[in-house]
Design an enzyme around this catalytic site. Structure first.
Site, PDB file in Angstrom:
ATOM      1  CB  CYS A   1      -0.964  -0.010   1.179  1.00  0.00           C
ATOM      2  SG  CYS A   1      -1.968  -1.506   1.218  1.00  0.00           S
TER       3      CYS A   1
ATOM      4  CG  HIS B   1      -6.490   1.897   0.471  1.00  0.00           C
ATOM      5  ND1 HIS B   1      -5.321   2.398  -0.069  1.00  0.00           N
ATOM      6  CD2 HIS B   1      -6.100   0.918   1.344  1.00  0.00           C
ATOM      7  CE1 HIS B   1      -4.282   1.749   0.451  1.00  0.00           C
ATOM      8  NE2 HIS B   1      -4.737   0.849   1.298  1.00  0.00           N
TER       9      HIS B   1
END
Lengths: 390, 150
Positions: free
Chosen positions: A84, A336
């Site tokens: 991420c 996200h």
């Protein structure tokens, strides 16, 4: 060799369930916006860094096909992956390409199109960003599960409640509702969050960031080029990376993300920030789950250990509080798209510093300084970037 | 046949991929055969570096701290403390056939171990005493560490 590096253009697609566009079209949205607001022409770009975790959509090596679609061949390119934090790692790589003198103008483009996978497949791929052999295969841990282990421990040690964490979700949805590019453009109540179903107990649906399609782009240049292209270049004053055990069992405790603390210390030192609350006008932090935002407050030294939860209880991270956090809506409400998230944070903060975001979510810019906090996996990667108007 | 489909949530058009891919791996265990043999016999091993004394769990066949490859296997004591836990309610694809399961991290003489927890969620408390055993998990028939409150 010691020249400074500026961001002169940023772009972002709308985040969300983007089944209305193809993978290439999604990349194009961010690229076009960044190109337009940088004043750079494609021929000026010398190297292209794509950031994407991959697997959620079927293309195995996205950099090559994207470079072709964006008409950027024969510029050199590669894809960077750090879970991420891939986006921030791409910014870090581009920064260093320019710093070293190898290139003057570099494009970073982050993209993830996660909705091309089913939810169970996505959860499986996300979980495998941890240690598959020792922890995922046999115990079936998920990403919400990793953070739930931290949240349970935090609640027990620091006497916090599930309701406290829901306040992070309420705040981030409040600002996400005001961001036209956010995935969830609606406010939620504390009850909406408290009453939502468990995903990995005690983490509930509304403690979680969503699965998202999205892209974001940033164009970085060396200082000699900054004023040529831009009236308001945003300078990278600090950028740092740190790591920690990917194995849960390798951690000292489950109350903080040690890599984020380490990276923040390095970035603060580089930018000459001794007291973050004094210098930083606005921060984007990695709220993949509500507990992650609370730990970020502490790892970034916005609050002492165990006191992060008080910042949100007292609404100190809204505009007007000690330090506004996630005025984009954060990962929680803005969305996200994992490989694009870090670039999206930079895109948001550049606009915040330029005073270009929607009025009801614009931070007051006093010192001209902003911070991006990006965590990958369960903190095996962390990147902190400090941006400044000066 | 519905060649071009519609995503009812967005109106976006898509083609369902007609190529399906199953990923299968044969995973090397390297120098850790003793660990997996231990599981078969109900024993949980960590590795200890003979040269600098570092203990690793999961085990490894060389010491990352001092570089030595001279290791001994140490058996972990059965009783420990529950450091934290969670119940997995939304499961990944390869675990979707199980009922909701609880996983936890236990500390056994300072060595942290991840395990499945056999108990009701509400009965669990951080800091409580637990015991581990190695159990065969159906339907795959693999060895798994299971914690139970004492």
């Amino acid at each position: 060799m010691c020249r400074n590096v500026a961001v002169i253009g940023v772009g972002s697609s709308k985040y969300g369930r983007r089944t209305d566009v193809s993978f290439m079209e999604l990349a194009w949205e961010a690229y076009k916006e960044a190109l337009d607001n940088s004043g750079v022409s494609p021929g000026d770009i010398e190297y292209v860094v794509y950031t994407s975790v991959g697997g959620y959509s079927p293309e195995g090596s996205p950099a090559g096909i994207l470079n072709e679609y964006l008409e950027l061949n024969p510029k050199g390119t590669s894809r960077i992956e750090a879970a991420c934090t891939s986006g921030s790692a791409g910014i870090f790589f581009a920064y260093n390409l320019i710093k070293s003198g190898y290139a003057d103008i570099v494009l970073v483009l982050g993209i993830e199109k996660m909705m091309e996978s089913s939810t169970p497949q996505t959860l499986e791929l996300l979980a495998r960003l941890g240690n598959y052999f020792w922890e995922v295969r046999d115990y079936g841990i998920t990403f919400p599960g990793y953070y739930a282990l931290f949240m349970n421990r935090y609640m027990a040690v620091y006497n916090a409640s599930e309701e406290d964490f829901c306040k992070v979700a309420v705040k981030n949805h409040y600002y996400g509702a005001r961001n036209p590019k956010a995935q969830y453009r609606r406010e939620i109540s504390l009850e909406d969050c408290i009453n939502s179903r468990y995903i990995a107990r005690p983490i509930k649906l509304f403690d979680c960031s969503p699965i998202t399609d999205g892209s974001a782009a940033a164009i970085l240049v060396g200082e000699e080029y900054a004023s040529k292209y831009s009236d308001s270049p945003i300078w990278i004053k600090g950028i740092a990376s740190a790591s920690a055990s990917a194995l849960l069992t390798g951690r000292e405790d489950y109350l903080s993300i040690p890599s984020a603390y380490e990276a923040a210390k390095k970035a603060y030192k580089m930018a000459g920030v001794d007291d973050p609350l004094k210098y930083i006008d606005v921060a984007e932090v990695h709220d993949c789950f509500t507990i992650a935002e609370v730990m970020a407050y502490e790892d970034l030294q916005f609050a002492e250990r165990g006191k992060g939860i008080e910042l949100i209880r007292e609404e100190q991270t809204y505009i007007g509080g000690k330090i506004p956090v996630n005025l984009s809506g954060g990962l929680k409400s803005k969305g996200h798209p994992i490989g694009a998230t870090g670039v999206g944070m930079i895109a948001e903060l550049v606009k915040q510093l330029r005073g270009e975001v929607e009025r009801d979510r614009q931070a007051p810019i006093k010192n001209g300084c902003a911070l991006a906090h990006n965590v990958g996996g369960i903190g095996q990667y962390a990147y902190i970037t400090i941006l400044s108007l000066k | 046949m519905d060649y071009i489909k519609v995503d009812n949530k967005t109106g976006g058009k898509y083609i369902e991929d007609y190529r399906k891919l199953t990923l299968e791996y044969s995973i090397s265990v390297g120098g850790l055969e003793k660990y997996f043999e231990g599981l078969k016999n109900g024993v949980l091993y960590a590795s200890k570096c003979k040269s600098c004394g570092s203990i690793y769990y999961p085990p490894r066949s060389s010491c990352g701290k001092c570089g030595s490859s001279d290791i001994v296997w140490i058996e972990l004591g059965k009783e420990g403390t529950l450091l934290t836990f969670t119940e997995i309610n939304v499961k990944p694809a390869t675990h979707s056939h199980y009922d909701d399961y609880i996983i936890g991290i236990g500390s056994f003489n300072g060595v942290k171990v991840l395990g499945l927890v056999e108990a009701k969620y509400d009965e669990l408390k951080i800091g409580m005493k637990i015991r581990y055993e190695i159990v065969v998990r159906e339907p795959e028939n693999y060895y798994i560490i299971v914690f139970t409150p004492i």
